[in-house]
Design a protein around this motif. Structure first.
Motif, PDB file in Angstrom:
ATOM      1  N   TYR A   1      -2.607  -2.393  -3.152  1.00  0.00           N
ATOM      2  CA  TYR A   1      -2.513  -3.149  -4.396  1.00  0.00           C
ATOM      3  C   TYR A   1      -2.278  -4.618  -4.070  1.00  0.00           C
ATOM      4  N   LEU A   2      -2.884  -5.482  -4.874  1.00  0.00           N
ATOM      5  CA  LEU A   2      -2.741  -6.925  -4.706  1.00  0.00           C
ATOM      6  C   LEU A   2      -2.190  -7.500  -6.005  1.00  0.00           C
ATOM      7  N   PHE A   3      -0.963  -8.024  -5.933  1.00  0.00           N
ATOM      8  CA  PHE A   3      -0.315  -8.641  -7.086  1.00  0.00           C
ATOM      9  C   PHE A   3      -0.538 -10.152  -7.044  1.00  0.00           C
ATOM     10  N   SER A   4      -0.535 -10.765  -8.219  1.00  0.00           N
ATOM     11  CA  SER A   4      -0.626 -12.226  -8.307  1.00  0.00           C
ATOM     12  C   SER A   4      -0.021 -12.681  -9.625  1.00  0.00           C
ATOM     13  N   SER A   5       0.263 -13.979  -9.713  1.00  0.00           N
ATOM     14  CA  SER A   5       0.892 -14.569 -10.896  1.00  0.00           C
ATOM     15  C   SER A   5       0.037 -15.691 -11.441  1.00  0.00           C
ATOM     16  N   ASP A   6       0.405 -16.180 -12.641  1.00  0.00           N
ATOM     17  CA  ASP A   6      -0.400 -17.255 -13.238  1.00  0.00           C
ATOM     18  C   ASP A   6       0.420 -18.386 -13.855  1.00  0.00           C
TER      19      ASP A   6
ATOM     20  N   TYR B   1      15.421 -18.884 -10.056  1.00  0.00           N
ATOM     21  CA  TYR B   1      16.198 -17.691  -9.736  1.00  0.00           C
ATOM     22  C   TYR B   1      15.267 -16.480  -9.769  1.00  0.00           C
ATOM     23  N   PHE B   2      15.798 -15.302  -9.407  1.00  0.00           N
ATOM     24  CA  PHE B   2      14.989 -14.091  -9.367  1.00  0.00           C
ATOM     25  C   PHE B   2      15.487 -13.045 -10.351  1.00  0.00           C
ATOM     26  N   ARG B   3      14.524 -12.425 -11.046  1.00  0.00           N
ATOM     27  CA  ARG B   3      14.741 -11.245 -11.880  1.00  0.00           C
ATOM     28  C   ARG B   3      14.238 -10.022 -11.119  1.00  0.00           C
ATOM     29  N   SER B   4      14.690  -8.819 -11.525  1.00  0.00           N
ATOM     30  CA  SER B   4      14.289  -7.606 -10.807  1.00  0.00           C
ATOM     31  C   SER B   4      14.085  -6.426 -11.738  1.00  0.00           C
ATOM     32  N   TRP B   5      13.227  -5.504 -11.276  1.00  0.00           N
ATOM     33  CA  TRP B   5      12.907  -4.272 -11.975  1.00  0.00           C
ATOM     34  C   TRP B   5      12.762  -3.159 -10.939  1.00  0.00           C
ATOM     35  N   THR B   6      12.862  -1.906 -11.376  1.00  0.00           N
ATOM     36  CA  THR B   6      12.558  -0.766 -10.514  1.00  0.00           C
ATOM     37  C   THR B   6      11.520   0.117 -11.199  1.00  0.00           C
ATOM     38  N   GLY B   7      10.796   0.885 -10.380  1.00  0.00           N
ATOM     39  CA  GLY B   7       9.804   1.806 -10.910  1.00  0.00           C
ATOM     40  C   GLY B   7       9.591   2.964  -9.966  1.00  0.00           C
ATOM     41  N   PRO B   8       9.040   4.073 -10.462  1.00  0.00           N
ATOM     42  CA  PRO B   8       8.804   5.246  -9.627  1.00  0.00           C
ATOM     43  C   PRO B   8       7.583   5.132  -8.724  1.00  0.00           C
ATOM     44  N   SER B   9       6.746   4.127  -8.971  1.00  0.00           N
ATOM     45  CA  SER B   9       5.545   3.935  -8.155  1.00  0.00           C
ATOM     46  C   SER B   9       5.176   2.460  -8.164  1.00  0.00           C
ATOM     47  N   ILE B  10       4.185   2.110  -7.357  1.00  0.00           N
ATOM     48  CA  ILE B  10       3.749   0.712  -7.297  1.00  0.00           C
ATOM     49  C   ILE B  10       3.173   0.262  -8.639  1.00  0.00           C
ATOM     50  N   THR B  11       2.655   1.196  -9.397  1.00  0.00           N
ATOM     51  CA  THR B  11       2.070   0.856 -10.694  1.00  0.00           C
ATOM     52  C   THR B  11       3.082   0.947 -11.836  1.00  0.00           C
ATOM     53  N   GLY B  12       4.360   1.146 -11.508  1.00  0.00           N
ATOM     54  CA  GLY B  12       5.396   1.226 -12.524  1.00  0.00           C
ATOM     55  C   GLY B  12       5.483   2.628 -13.119  1.00  0.00           C
TER      56      GLY B  12
ATOM     57  N   CYS C   1       0.829  -1.210   0.000  1.00  0.00           N
ATOM     58  CA  CYS C   1       0.000   0.000   0.000  1.00  0.00           C
ATOM     59  C   CYS C   1       0.860   1.256   0.000  1.00  0.00           C
ATOM     60  N   ASN C   2       0.315   2.339  -0.546  1.00  0.00           N
ATOM     61  CA  ASN C   2       0.882   3.664  -0.330  1.00  0.00           C
ATOM     62  C   ASN C   2      -0.081   4.432   0.560  1.00  0.00           C
ATOM     63  N   THR C   3      -0.059   5.751   0.528  1.00  0.00           N
ATOM     64  CA  THR C   3      -0.900   6.514   1.459  1.00  0.00           C
ATOM     65  C   THR C   3      -2.376   6.470   1.099  1.00  0.00           C
TER      66      THR C   3
ATOM     67  N   THR D   1      16.128   5.444  -2.209  1.00  0.00           N
ATOM     68  CA  THR D   1      16.101   5.793  -3.626  1.00  0.00           C
ATOM     69  C   THR D   1      14.773   6.395  -4.064  1.00  0.00           C
ATOM     70  N   ASN D   2      13.782   6.372  -3.196  1.00  0.00           N
ATOM     71  CA  ASN D   2      12.429   6.806  -3.567  1.00  0.00           C
ATOM     72  C   ASN D   2      11.944   6.047  -4.811  1.00  0.00           C
ATOM     73  N   GLN D   3      12.280   4.752  -4.854  1.00  0.00           N
ATOM     74  CA  GLN D   3      11.865   3.872  -5.933  1.00  0.00           C
ATOM     75  C   GLN D   3      11.124   2.676  -5.343  1.00  0.00           C
ATOM     76  N   TYR D   4      10.527   1.906  -6.234  1.00  0.00           N
ATOM     77  CA  TYR D   4       9.968   0.609  -5.867  1.00  0.00           C
ATOM     78  C   TYR D   4      10.778  -0.473  -6.574  1.00  0.00           C
ATOM     79  N   LEU D   5      10.965  -1.576  -5.874  1.00  0.00           N
ATOM     80  CA  LEU D   5      11.696  -2.722  -6.397  1.00  0.00           C
ATOM     81  C   LEU D   5      10.736  -3.885  -6.572  1.00  0.00           C
ATOM     82  N   LEU D   6      10.733  -4.469  -7.750  1.00  0.00           N
ATOM     83  CA  LEU D   6       9.931  -5.652  -8.058  1.00  0.00           C
ATOM     84  C   LEU D   6      10.862  -6.816  -8.325  1.00  0.00           C
ATOM     85  N   VAL D   7      10.640  -7.938  -7.667  1.00  0.00           N
ATOM     86  CA  VAL D   7      11.368  -9.164  -7.987  1.00  0.00           C
ATOM     87  C   VAL D   7      10.352 -10.264  -8.282  1.00  0.00           C
TER      88      VAL D   7
END
Length: 346
Positions: free
Chosen positions: A184-189, A252-263, A178-180, A235-241
């Motif tokens: 958000y609820l993430f899931s995979s398939d 193994y794990f891959r990673s991405w960064t984004g400025p917000s939870i929604t990328g 969550c932010n303020t 960093t004021n970023q979000y990290l996704l793995v």
């Protein structure tokens, strides 16, 4: 006057960064190096639980103790949830394991837990999968394993966008952040798609809607399951793995960064040659006890719904197993180990 203007500019820039929730430090590194512990947590059977694997850990540090929630599988391949706590990682192997089917969570398929404190309601949440989409239980006392409430579901039914895209995959591995204003609820398939739904903080845990594909890959194995999203304070970023299955069949794990939870999400360390965490960037003391670096969770800076981490000296609690194991998936002998970053930039 020039000096005054310079000082004012610096102060204003610092204030802007602080208001955004971050500090002016270097970004996350473009590549990672890790050191792994040995096996820290192994299965512990009792009179009614013949345990084969301990896996999918979620962890918080609270009131001077580490609190770890895990999936277990038994000798028949059936899933359950368990809980343990300890004051130091050296005690993890001897900590008592409490099976959560002895609480109102009950029996049946329960797996892949995520624990956090939802500060607006002053409740601990345990999110997990039950086969009915994401489910959750709550308590005011996380340290009492019998205090969890009965499961409730986030969704009344599978969102149509998931139904249309999952193919022969499975809807699984639910992750809340969550932010303020929103949660958000993430899931995979298991079919190359990462989904994201949203609701307001005020309405959480109800009202998840606007389900979208947050990330996709044409190779289903490269975007497989076990997603984590974190707010990185410095960093004021979000990290996704996200967990992938590599060319050798190892996890193994891959990673991405984004400025917000929604990328939007920008690749960070996302290949087998340059992974977030894989056997080729993890060192062991002695012979490596695992070649899989699989489903786990970062050591967080706090316990709440913002899923905040520090970029300084990352640590990741993960599942691994004997490289020679050939059992069916639900009977694979997963154990828990801890990664510690060895190339931290701060």
């Amino acid at each position: 006057m020039k000096l005054i203007r310079t000082v004012v500019s610096i102060l204003l820039a610092a204030a802007a960064v602080a208001a955004a929730g971050g500090t002016a430090t270097a970004a996350l590194p473009a590549s990672f190096q890790w050191r792994s512990s040995g096996v820290l947590v192994s299965p512990k059977s009792d009179a009614t639980h013949s345990i084969r694997a301990v896996k999918d850990p979620s962890v918080v540090y609270h009131n001077g103790r580490w609190h770890v929630f895990v999936s277990t599988t038994n000798s028949n391949g059936a899933y359950n949830l368990a809980y343990l706590n300890f004051t130091d990682w050296s005690q993890a192997s001897s900590a008592q394991q409490y099976y959560l089917d002895q609480s109102a969570i009950g029996t049946g398929y329960r797996a892949a837990p995520q624990v956090f404190y939802f500060a607006p309601k002053k409740l601990w949440y345990l999110v997990y999968q039950t086969g009915a989409g994401g489910s959750y239980s709550t308590t005011t006392d996380m340290s009492n394993p019998k205090s969890w409430s009965a499961p409730k579901n986030f969704y009344a039914s599978m969102p149509q966008i998931i139904r249309d895209n999952q193919g022969n995959g499975n809807w699984l591995d639910f992750w809340t952040i969550c932010n303020t204003s929103k949660c958000y609820l993430f899931s995979s398939d298991n079919n190359g798609h990462l989904y994201r739904s949203e609701t307001s903080v005020a309405n959480f845990p109800n009202g998840f809607t606007n389900t979208v594909i947050a990330l996709r890959d044409s190779n289903r194995y490269k975007l497989w399951e076990a997603s984590n999203v974190y707010r990185v304070t410095e960093t004021n970023q979000y990290l996704l793995v996200v967990e992938a299955i590599g060319s050798a069949g190892k996890r193994y794990f891959r990673s991405w960064t984004g400025p917000s939870i929604t990328g939007p999400w920008t690749a960070l360390a996302d290949t087998e040659a340059n992974p977030f965490a894989r056997s080729n960037n993890v060192t062991f003391s002695g012979i490596a006890w695992t070649r899989d670096i699989s489903h786990g969770e970062m050591i967080r800076s706090g316990t709440d719904q913002t899923m905040t981490i520090s970029q300084c000296g990352l640590r990741y609690l993960y599942q691994g197993m004997d490289p020679g194991a050939t059992d069916p998936y639900s009977k694979l002998p997963w154990r828990l180990g801890l990664l510690t970053q060895t190339n931290s930039t701060c």
